[in-house]
Design a protein around this motif. Sequence first.
Motif, PDB file in Angstrom:
ATOM      1  N   LEU A 134       0.826  -1.206   0.000  1.00  0.00           N
ATOM      2  CA  LEU A 134       0.000   0.000   0.000  1.00  0.00           C
ATOM      3  C   LEU A 134       0.859   1.254   0.000  1.00  0.00           C
ATOM      4  CD1 LEU A 134      -2.797   1.318   0.123  1.00  0.00           C
ATOM      5  CD2 LEU A 134      -2.645   1.188   2.599  1.00  0.00           C
ATOM      6  N   GLY A 135       1.916   1.270   0.782  1.00  0.00           N
ATOM      7  CA  GLY A 135       2.807   2.424   0.826  1.00  0.00           C
ATOM      8  C   GLY A 135       3.514   2.654  -0.500  1.00  0.00           C
ATOM      9  N   ARG A 136       3.936   1.575  -1.156  1.00  0.00           N
ATOM     10  CA  ARG A 136       4.586   1.716  -2.457  1.00  0.00           C
ATOM     11  C   ARG A 136       3.615   2.245  -3.500  1.00  0.00           C
ATOM     12  NH1 ARG A 136       7.045  -2.977  -0.458  1.00  0.00           N
ATOM     13  NH2 ARG A 136       5.594  -4.368  -1.541  1.00  0.00           N
ATOM     14  N   LYS A 137       2.366   1.846  -3.400  1.00  0.00           N
ATOM     15  CA  LYS A 137       1.346   2.333  -4.328  1.00  0.00           C
ATOM     16  C   LYS A 137       1.051   3.819  -4.083  1.00  0.00           C
ATOM     17  CE  LYS A 137      -2.810   0.159  -6.033  1.00  0.00           C
ATOM     18  NZ  LYS A 137      -3.998  -0.606  -5.667  1.00  0.00           N
ATOM     19  N   LEU A 138       0.960   4.216  -2.809  1.00  0.00           N
ATOM     20  CA  LEU A 138       0.672   5.602  -2.464  1.00  0.00           C
ATOM     21  C   LEU A 138       1.822   6.532  -2.843  1.00  0.00           C
ATOM     22  CD1 LEU A 138      -0.951   5.171   1.053  1.00  0.00           C
ATOM     23  CD2 LEU A 138      -2.105   5.815  -1.048  1.00  0.00           C
ATOM     24  N   SER A 139       3.061   6.045  -2.768  1.00  0.00           N
ATOM     25  CA  SER A 139       4.207   6.905  -3.072  1.00  0.00           C
ATOM     26  C   SER A 139       4.275   7.257  -4.559  1.00  0.00           C
ATOM     27  CB  SER A 139       5.509   6.241  -2.622  1.00  0.00           C
ATOM     28  OG  SER A 139       5.764   5.097  -3.390  1.00  0.00           O
ATOM     29  N   LYS A 140       3.527   6.575  -5.388  1.00  0.00           N
ATOM     30  CA  LYS A 140       3.485   6.911  -6.819  1.00  0.00           C
ATOM     31  C   LYS A 140       2.515   8.056  -7.105  1.00  0.00           C
ATOM     32  CE  LYS A 140       4.679   2.270  -8.181  1.00  0.00           C
ATOM     33  NZ  LYS A 140       4.215   1.012  -8.767  1.00  0.00           N
ATOM     34  N   ASN A 141       1.737   8.479  -6.093  1.00  0.00           N
ATOM     35  CA  ASN A 141       0.750   9.534  -6.290  1.00  0.00           C
ATOM     36  C   ASN A 141       1.271  10.919  -5.943  1.00  0.00           C
ATOM     37  OD1 ASN A 141      -1.010   7.525  -7.014  1.00  0.00           O
ATOM     38  ND2 ASN A 141      -2.022   7.433  -5.040  1.00  0.00           N
ATOM     39  N   ILE A 142       2.566  11.041  -5.687  1.00  0.00           N
ATOM     40  CA  ILE A 142       3.144  12.351  -5.394  1.00  0.00           C
ATOM     41  C   ILE A 142       4.170  12.673  -6.481  1.00  0.00           C
ATOM     42  CG2 ILE A 142       4.901  11.404  -3.844  1.00  0.00           C
ATOM     43  CD1 ILE A 142       4.604  14.031  -2.224  1.00  0.00           C
ATOM     44  N   ARG A 143       4.130  13.921  -6.938  1.00  0.00           N
ATOM     45  CA  ARG A 143       5.093  14.403  -7.937  1.00  0.00           C
ATOM     46  C   ARG A 143       5.843  15.559  -7.306  1.00  0.00           C
ATOM     47  NH1 ARG A 143       1.571  11.237  -9.634  1.00  0.00           N
ATOM     48  NH2 ARG A 143       1.364  10.533 -11.774  1.00  0.00           N
ATOM     49  N   ILE A 144       7.159  15.481  -7.283  1.00  0.00           N
ATOM     50  CA  ILE A 144       7.994  16.499  -6.649  1.00  0.00           C
ATOM     51  C   ILE A 144       8.885  17.126  -7.710  1.00  0.00           C
ATOM     52  CG2 ILE A 144       9.718  16.942  -4.872  1.00  0.00           C
ATOM     53  CD1 ILE A 144       8.649  14.434  -3.430  1.00  0.00           C
ATOM     54  N   TYR A 145       8.852  18.461  -7.791  1.00  0.00           N
ATOM     55  CA  TYR A 145       9.639  19.199  -8.774  1.00  0.00           C
ATOM     56  C   TYR A 145      10.514  20.218  -8.056  1.00  0.00           C
ATOM     57  CZ  TYR A 145       6.364  17.080 -11.973  1.00  0.00           C
ATOM     58  OH  TYR A 145       5.611  16.170 -12.668  1.00  0.00           O
ATOM     59  N   SER A 146      11.761  20.359  -8.543  1.00  0.00           N
ATOM     60  CA  SER A 146      12.694  21.267  -7.883  1.00  0.00           C
ATOM     61  C   SER A 146      12.435  22.721  -8.254  1.00  0.00           C
ATOM     62  CB  SER A 146      14.132  20.891  -8.217  1.00  0.00           C
ATOM     63  OG  SER A 146      14.324  20.903  -9.608  1.00  0.00           O
ATOM     64  N   GLY A 147      11.868  22.994  -9.389  1.00  0.00           N
ATOM     65  CA  GLY A 147      11.561  24.366  -9.781  1.00  0.00           C
ATOM     66  C   GLY A 147      10.093  24.675  -9.595  1.00  0.00           C
ATOM     67  N   SER A 148       9.680  25.824 -10.129  1.00  0.00           N
ATOM     68  CA  SER A 148       8.278  26.212 -10.002  1.00  0.00           C
ATOM     69  C   SER A 148       7.448  25.757 -11.203  1.00  0.00           C
ATOM     70  CB  SER A 148       8.166  27.727  -9.848  1.00  0.00           C
ATOM     71  OG  SER A 148       8.708  28.362 -10.983  1.00  0.00           O
ATOM     72  N   GLU A 149       8.078  25.160 -12.189  1.00  0.00           N
ATOM     73  CA  GLU A 149       7.362  24.663 -13.377  1.00  0.00           C
ATOM     74  C   GLU A 149       6.937  23.217 -13.156  1.00  0.00           C
ATOM     75  OE1 GLU A 149       6.671  26.651 -16.022  1.00  0.00           O
ATOM     76  OE2 GLU A 149       7.588  28.225 -14.822  1.00  0.00           O
ATOM     77  N   HIS A 150       5.738  22.879 -13.635  1.00  0.00           N
ATOM     78  CA  HIS A 150       5.255  21.502 -13.571  1.00  0.00           C
ATOM     79  C   HIS A 150       4.295  21.263 -14.726  1.00  0.00           C
ATOM     80  CE1 HIS A 150       1.257  22.676 -12.114  1.00  0.00           C
ATOM     81  NE2 HIS A 150       1.899  23.597 -11.416  1.00  0.00           N
ATOM     82  N   PRO A 151       4.176  20.021 -15.212  1.00  0.00           N
ATOM     83  CA  PRO A 151       3.314  19.719 -16.356  1.00  0.00           C
ATOM     84  C   PRO A 151       1.889  19.307 -15.984  1.00  0.00           C
ATOM     85  CG  PRO A 151       4.699  17.845 -15.905  1.00  0.00           C
ATOM     86  CD  PRO A 151       5.071  18.907 -14.905  1.00  0.00           C
ATOM     87  N   HIS A 152       1.401  19.696 -14.802  1.00  0.00           N
ATOM     88  CA  HIS A 152       0.101  19.213 -14.327  1.00  0.00           C
ATOM     89  C   HIS A 152      -0.965  20.306 -14.284  1.00  0.00           C
ATOM     90  CE1 HIS A 152       1.983  15.445 -13.272  1.00  0.00           C
ATOM     91  NE2 HIS A 152       2.946  16.131 -12.673  1.00  0.00           N
ATOM     92  N   SER A 153      -0.870  21.290 -15.140  1.00  0.00           N
ATOM     93  CA  SER A 153      -1.853  22.380 -15.103  1.00  0.00           C
ATOM     94  C   SER A 153      -3.233  21.917 -15.562  1.00  0.00           C
ATOM     95  CB  SER A 153      -1.371  23.547 -15.962  1.00  0.00           C
ATOM     96  OG  SER A 153      -1.159  23.107 -17.287  1.00  0.00           O
ATOM     97  N   ALA A 154      -3.312  20.841 -16.329  1.00  0.00           N
ATOM     98  CA  ALA A 154      -4.599  20.347 -16.816  1.00  0.00           C
ATOM     99  C   ALA A 154      -5.416  19.667 -15.718  1.00  0.00           C
ATOM    100  CB  ALA A 154      -4.385  19.361 -17.964  1.00  0.00           C
ATOM    101  N   GLN A 155      -4.802  19.334 -14.593  1.00  0.00           N
ATOM    102  CA  GLN A 155      -5.501  18.625 -13.522  1.00  0.00           C
ATOM    103  C   GLN A 155      -6.271  19.547 -12.581  1.00  0.00           C
ATOM    104  OE1 GLN A 155      -2.465  17.421 -14.556  1.00  0.00           O
ATOM    105  NE2 GLN A 155      -3.287  15.509 -15.307  1.00  0.00           N
ATOM    106  N   ASN A 156      -6.317  20.835 -12.838  1.00  0.00           N
ATOM    107  CA  ASN A 156      -7.026  21.796 -11.983  1.00  0.00           C
ATOM    108  C   ASN A 156      -6.577  21.665 -10.526  1.00  0.00           C
ATOM    109  OD1 ASN A 156      -8.473  22.714 -14.186  1.00  0.00           O
ATOM    110  ND2 ASN A 156     -10.088  21.188 -13.879  1.00  0.00           N
ATOM    111  N   LEU A 157      -5.327  22.000 -10.300  1.00  0.00           N
ATOM    112  CA  LEU A 157      -4.733  21.852  -8.977  1.00  0.00           C
ATOM    113  C   LEU A 157      -5.344  22.825  -7.980  1.00  0.00           C
ATOM    114  CD1 LEU A 157      -1.043  21.683 -10.150  1.00  0.00           C
ATOM    115  CD2 LEU A 157      -2.451  19.782  -9.440  1.00  0.00           C
ATOM    116  N   GLN A 158      -5.582  22.342  -6.771  1.00  0.00           N
ATOM    117  CA  GLN A 158      -6.041  23.194  -5.678  1.00  0.00           C
ATOM    118  C   GLN A 158      -4.840  23.491  -4.799  1.00  0.00           C
ATOM    119  OE1 GLN A 158      -9.202  21.255  -3.614  1.00  0.00           O
ATOM    120  NE2 GLN A 158     -10.469  21.057  -5.437  1.00  0.00           N
ATOM    121  N   LYS A 159      -4.519  24.772  -4.630  1.00  0.00           N
ATOM    122  CA  LYS A 159      -3.344  25.163  -3.862  1.00  0.00           C
ATOM    123  C   LYS A 159      -3.623  25.027  -2.369  1.00  0.00           C
ATOM    124  CE  LYS A 159       0.203  28.536  -3.493  1.00  0.00           C
ATOM    125  NZ  LYS A 159       1.134  29.242  -4.251  1.00  0.00           N
ATOM    126  N   ILE A 160      -2.642  24.496  -1.639  1.00  0.00           N
ATOM    127  CA  ILE A 160      -2.746  24.311  -0.196  1.00  0.00           C
ATOM    128  C   ILE A 160      -1.723  25.225   0.466  1.00  0.00           C
ATOM    129  CG2 ILE A 160      -2.314  22.728   1.696  1.00  0.00           C
ATOM    130  CD1 ILE A 160      -3.431  20.550   0.059  1.00  0.00           C
TER     131      ILE A 160
END
Length: 142
Positions: free
Chosen positions: A114-140
């Motif tokens: 379960l932990g290995r499966k959950l760890s695939k659901n996080i994307r970490i980027y070193s800069g401020s650019e990311h390719p996930h703008s189509a997912q309608n991200l909610q900022k926290i």
Amino acid sequence: MKTVFAKLPEVERKWFLIDAEGKVLGRVAARAASILRGKGKVIFAPHQELGDYVVVINADKILVSGRKAQQKQYHRHTGYVGGLKSINFEGLIAKHPSSPLEFAVKGMLPKGPLGRKLSKNIRIYSGSEHPHSAQNLQKIEL
């Protein structure tokens, strides 16, 4: 009492954005791990993958308190005799900017399949650019 099983097609999974610039490593990791597990949902079940997706940006600008930047050590083993390799936080963030946050989040998730499966659901980027703008991200905000 009966064990409740959520039907996976009926579960609504959202995408969240966390900006780690100037934030403390442990606080960002704890919040991300909680979202990945789905702890804030009404239908939370510890044995199912019901959590949301998390995108973390500016992982290279994350902070640690005190002298942890010089003293915190990350260890790995090559598999050979005497093959223990160590690197401190400053060195690791210079070499692989997203690794300290990735290690912290993985350590807060359950161990096993379960932990290995959950760890695939996080994307970490070193800069401020990311390719996930189509997912309608909610900022926290932390």
